[in-house]
Scaffold this motif. Structure first.
Motif, PDB file in Angstrom:
ATOM      1  N   THR A  12       0.850  -1.184   0.000  1.00  0.00           N
ATOM      2  CA  THR A  12       0.000   0.000   0.000  1.00  0.00           C
ATOM      3  C   THR A  12       0.886   1.234   0.000  1.00  0.00           C
ATOM      4  O   THR A  12       2.098   1.157   0.207  1.00  0.00           O
ATOM      5  N   ARG A  59      -4.658   6.147   2.337  1.00  0.00           N
ATOM      6  CA  ARG A  59      -3.946   4.912   2.000  1.00  0.00           C
ATOM      7  C   ARG A  59      -4.672   4.191   0.863  1.00  0.00           C
ATOM      8  O   ARG A  59      -5.891   4.004   0.906  1.00  0.00           O
ATOM      9  N   ASP A  61       0.658   5.693   1.085  1.00  0.00           N
ATOM     10  CA  ASP A  61      -0.072   6.845   1.613  1.00  0.00           C
ATOM     11  C   ASP A  61       0.167   8.022   0.687  1.00  0.00           C
ATOM     12  O   ASP A  61       1.316   8.462   0.500  1.00  0.00           O
ATOM     13  N   ARG A  79       4.323   1.088   2.130  1.00  0.00           N
ATOM     14  CA  ARG A  79       4.068   0.085   3.171  1.00  0.00           C
ATOM     15  C   ARG A  79       3.994  -1.314   2.569  1.00  0.00           C
ATOM     16  O   ARG A  79       3.488  -1.499   1.453  1.00  0.00           O
TER      17      ARG A  79
END
Length: 699
Positions: free
Chosen positions: A548, A561, A550, A607
Motif C-alpha cells: 500500500t 492509504r 499513503d 508500506r
C-alpha cells in the motif's frame, strides 16, 4: 476417542476485564468448543491457565494435560489497561540536541469539545521536561549526515540516566526514519554505559516521518515493554510446563489484525495495544461475511467498555491515526472506538444532580452490586437484573447474582432523582444505549458512511443487551447476534494470520517519482517481511505480501492509504495508484482534483504487510429440524417500558432454537454466556448458521 497426544487442539483465549473467554478448535474433526472463566486481575496468567484447563476438560481431555495443544493465540489488555489507567513508570527520552522540548510543543490541535483552546489545560507529558536529554549530531530528511554523531554527549546522557535510576528509555532522533545509523550508535553506547536499560528506538518502532508522533509511539512502546515482557514470559513458561515441558507455539494478537509469536512480540510491545478489540472485530467480520452481510458494524460489549468498528466486504478498516487513552500511536491498527459502556459501568450523579453512566467501572472485583462482593455503586448490570432482562445468574448458573442488592441500590439512586426505581433503571440503560450509538455514529459518519446502510453485529457478554434500542436510535436495518457471542473475540483469535507491517517514508511529488526507487524500497520492505515470516516458521510458498501507499494532495497534512498492485512498478502502475487515490479521496471527503492538474499528488509513505496464513475453523451450516416451533423453558417478569411495568415474558434457551425458527417479542433468549432481550415490536429469526437476526416487526 483418540489419545490426548493424538489430538491436535488449537486454542484462542481473550482476557477481558471481567471474564476470560476461551475457544478450542480440533484441527482434525473441526469441532469448536467455547467456555468462559472469571478473569484474575491480580495475576491474569491464573485466569489464562484456568480457562485452558476448563476448555480441554469440555473436549474430554484429562485435567492438567496439555499434550494435545498445538498452538495458543492470545488477546491481551495488559498494554491497553496500563495506558488507559495512566500507570506509566518513569521514562527517559533521548532526542536530537536542540529538540528537547518536542513533547511539550506537540501539536497545535486540542481535543474535541474545546473549540476555544483557552479553556483547555494541557495534560502532563509522558516524559517530563527534566527527564529529556539531547545528544549532538544531525541528519537531514534524506538521511545524509549534517553533523556527526556526538559520542561524548551520548555517553554523558547514558550515565546521567543510570545515575537517576531510570531504566526505561526511548530514543528518537530527527530524520532517523531515513537513516537509523545515529540511533543504532546511541543504542550501542547505552549497552556499554547503562546495560540494565530497556530501550526502544524510533527507527525500529515506526520508520515514518513526523517527529512528535514517532517520538510518542516510541515512548509508549518503551513504557509497556517491561510489564508486557514479564507477562508474556510468565505465560509462556506456565504454558510449556502445562504441555509437558515442550514448547507450545504461543501467539499474541496485534492491533493490525494479525498475530505475532510471543518471542517476537516482546520486542514490539506497542503492536498489542488494541489486542483484544482487534480480535473481536475480525471474528465478527468473518461470521457476518459468511452469513451474507457485506457492510457491518461490530459492537463488542464487555464488563468495562464497548468497542465498535466498521467492516466492509469482510475487512475491518485500519488507521494509523489511533490513540490509547491520552497517548497517540501511529502504528497500523484496526480502527476501534471505545466507550465506557460495559456491564460494570457505574451510574452516578453529577454535581448538578443529573444521572451519568460511565466511564468508570466497577470491574470484576468488587464488580456490580449484584455480584455480592462488596460493590457499592449501581452499574448497568444491576439495572438489567433489576428489570428482569438478564437471569439472576451468569454463565448458565455458575455465578449467582444478588437481585435484592441490585434492587436496594437502584431504589436508593431513584430516591435521589425523585423517580420510580423502574424509570431510574431504564434511564441508566437509555444513557448507555446512546453512548454506544454515538460511538457507532463516530466510526461511520466521520468517513461519510450512512449508519442506516449497515447491519450491526453485537457480541461480548453485554453486547446484545441493548440491541433493540440501538435499532431505533440509529435506524438500523438489522442486528446479527452470533452463536456464543461472549466468545467471538476468542474465536477471532483462531481466524487470524501472522502479520507484520513495514513502512518507509518517501515524500515525493508524483511527477518526480522514480519507479525504480519505489521498486527498490518495496523490495527492501518485502525482504524484511520475508525474513520475519521465515523466522515464524512459514515456508516460502506460504508467504503473502500486501503493498500500500499513503498519498495526499500537495499541501495537505493528512494522507489517504491506497493499494499498490503486485508485480513490477512502472509508470502505468504509478498512474493507476494515483487514480485510485483520487477515487478514495472523493469517497472519504466528497471531492477530488483528478481533473485539476494544478493540484499535484504527493506520495508520502510506502508500506508492505507480510502475511503467514493459518487454518481457520469452518463456520458450518446447521441442519434445519422438522420442528421450528418455540417452546419456552419458563417465564419471567420483565420490564421493557417503565410506563407499562413488568410483563410476563417467555424465556427461551438458544440451543433449542433450530434454523428457521421465528420469534416475536417480547421474549428473552438466553445462552451460556449472553442474553438477548427481544422487546415488544421486534422479531427474530434463526438463520442457517445459528445466528439470531433481529429486525423491527412489520407493521
Amino acid at each position: 476417542m483418540p489419545a490426548p497426544d493424538e489430538r491436535r487442539i488449537r486454542i484462542g483465549i481473550d482476557t477481558g476485564g471481567t471474564f476470560t473467554d476461551v475457544v478450542a478448535f480440533d484441527e482434525d474433526s473441526g469441532e469448536v468448543v467455547t467456555t468462559k472463566t472469571p478473569s484474575t486481575p491480580s495475576n491474569p496468567a491464573d485466569g489464562f491457565m484456568a480457562g485452558i484447563d476448563k476448555v480441554l476438560g469440555l473436549l474430554g481431555l484429562p485435567a492438567g494435560n496439555g499434550e494435545a495443544i498445538t498452538a495458543v493465540s492470545h488477546g491481551t489488555t495488559v498494554a491497553t489497561n496500563q495506558l488507559l489507567e495512566g500507570k506509566v513508570d518513569r521514562l527517559g527520552f533521548i532526542t536530537t540536541e536542540g529538540y528537547e522540548s518536542m513533547l511539550e510543543i506537540a501539536r497545535q490541535s486540542v481535543p474535541d469539545g474545546y473549540g476555544n483552546s483557552y479553556f483547555w489545560v494541557k495534560p502532563s507529558r509522558i516524559v517530563p521536561r527534566d527527564l529529556v536529554r539531547g545528544v549532538g549530531g544531525r541528519l537531514d530528511f534524506t538521511g545524509a549526515e549534517v553533523r556527526p554523531f556526538d559520542e561524548e554527549s551520548a555517553r554523558a546522557a547514558a550515565r546521567w540516566f543510570r545515575a537517576q535510576g531510570i531504566t526505561t528509555l526511548g530514543v528518537c532522533f530527527l530524520h532517523s526514519y531515513a537513516n537509523p545509523e545515529h540511533e543504532e550508535r546511541m543504542r550501542s553506547v547505552l549497552a556499554e554505559e547503562h546495560p540494565d536499560a530497556v530501550v526502544s528506538l524510533s527507527s525500529q518502532v515506526l520508520r515514518e516521518y513526523r517527529e512528535y508522533e514517532r517520538a510518542m509511539t516510541t515512548l509508549v512502546d518503551a513504557a509497556v515493554k517491561p510489564r508486557l515482557s514479564a507477562y508474556v514470559t510468565n505465560i509462556t513458561s506456565r504454558l510449556n510446563e502445562y504441555a509437558g515441558e515442550r514448547t507450545v507455539p504461543f501467539y499474541v494478537m496485534k492491533s493490525n489484525g494479525g498475530v505475532l509469536s510471543a518471542d517476537e512480540v516482546v520486542h514490539q510491545p506497542i503492536t498489542t495495544v488494541l489486542s483484544g478489540p482487534a480480535a473481536g472485530a475480525l471474528g465478527a467480520a468473518l461470521i457476518a461475511q459468511v452469513a451474507g452481510f457485506d457492510k457491518v458494524l461490530t459492537s463488542d460489549g464487555g464488563g468495562t467498555s464497548t468497542d465498535v468498528s466498521v467492516v466492509i466486504d469482510g475487512e475491518p478498516t485500519l488507521t494509523t491515526e489511533g490513540s490509547v487513552g491520552a497517548f497517540p500511536s501511529k502504528i497500523p491498527m484496526i480502527d476501534v472506538v471505545t466507550v465506557g459502556a460495559g456491564g460494570g459501568s457505574i451510574a452516578w450523579l453529577s454535581p448538578e444532580g443529573t444521572l451519568k453512566v460511565g466511564p468508570h467501572s466497577a470491574g470484576a472485583d468488587p464488580g456490580p452490586l449484584c455480584y455480592g462482593k462488596g460493590g457499592t455503586d449501581v452499574t448497568i448490570t444491576d439495572a438489567h437484573v433489576f428489570l428482569g432482562r438478564i437471569p439472576p445468574h451468569l454463565l448458565g448458573g455458575e455465578i449467582p447474582l444478588d437481585v435484592e442488592a441490585a434492587r436496594a441500590g437502584i431504589e436508593t439512586l431513584a430516591d435521589k432523582l425523585g423517580m420510580t426505581p423502574e424509570a431510574c433503571a431504564a434511564g441508566v440503560l437509555e444513557i448507555s444505549a446512546w453512548n454506544q450509538a454515538n460511538a457507532l455514529r463516530q466510526v461511520t459518519v466521520k468517513r461519510g458512511l450512512d449508519v442506516r446502510d449497515f447491519t450491526l453485529t453485537t457480541f461480548g457478554g453485554s453486547g446484545s443487551l441493548l440491541l433493540c434500542r440501538l435499532v431505533d436510535v440509529l435506524g438500523l436495518r438489522a442486528v446479527l447476534v452470533p452463536p456464543n457471542p461472549g466468545n467471538v473475540s476468542a474465536f477471532g483469535l483462531l481466524t487470524v494470520d501472522v502479520k507484520n507491517d513495514y513502512v518507509r517514508t518517501h515524500v515525493t511529488l508524483a511527477e518526480a517519482l522514480d519507479a525504480g526507487v519505489v521498486t527498490a524500497i518495496y523490495d527492501e520492505l518485502t525482504a524484511q517481511a520475508t525474513e520475519a515470516l521465515t523466522t515464524e516458521g512459514f515456508a516460502d510458498e506460504q508467504h503473502q505480501f500486501v503493498r500500500t501507499a499513503d498519498l495526499r494532495y500537495f499541501g495537505q497534512a493528512f494522507e489517504v492509504r491506497v493499494p499498490v498492485p503486485e508485480g513490477p512498478v512502472d509508470a502505468d502502475v504509478l498512474d493507476a495508484v494515483a487514480g485510485r487515490f483520487h477515487a478514495e479521496h472523493r469517497a472519504l471527503y466528497g471531492y477530488d482534483f483528478a481533473t485539476d492538474h494544478s493540484q499535484q499528488v504527493e506520495w508520502v509513505n510506502l508500506r508492505v504487510s507480510g502475511i503467514g496464513p493459518i487454518q481457520r475453523p469452518e463456520i458450518r451450516r446447521r441442519e434445519r429440524g422438522a420442528e421450528t416451533g418455540v417452546v419456552p423453558t419458563g417465564h419471567r417478569r420483565v420490564c421493557f417500558d417503565p410506563a407499562v411495568g413488568y410483563v410476563n415474558t417467555p424465556v427461551l434457551w438458544r440451543d433449542d432454537l433450530a434454523p428457521g425458527t421465528e420469534i416475536s417479542g417480547p421474549a428473552i433468549i438466553e445462552e451460556f454466556g449472553s442474553t438477548v432481550p427481544l422487546h415488544p415490536g421486534f422479531a427474530a429469526r434463526i438463520d442457517d448458521f445459528g445466528n439470531i437476526i433481529v429486525t423491527r416487526s412489520q407493521a
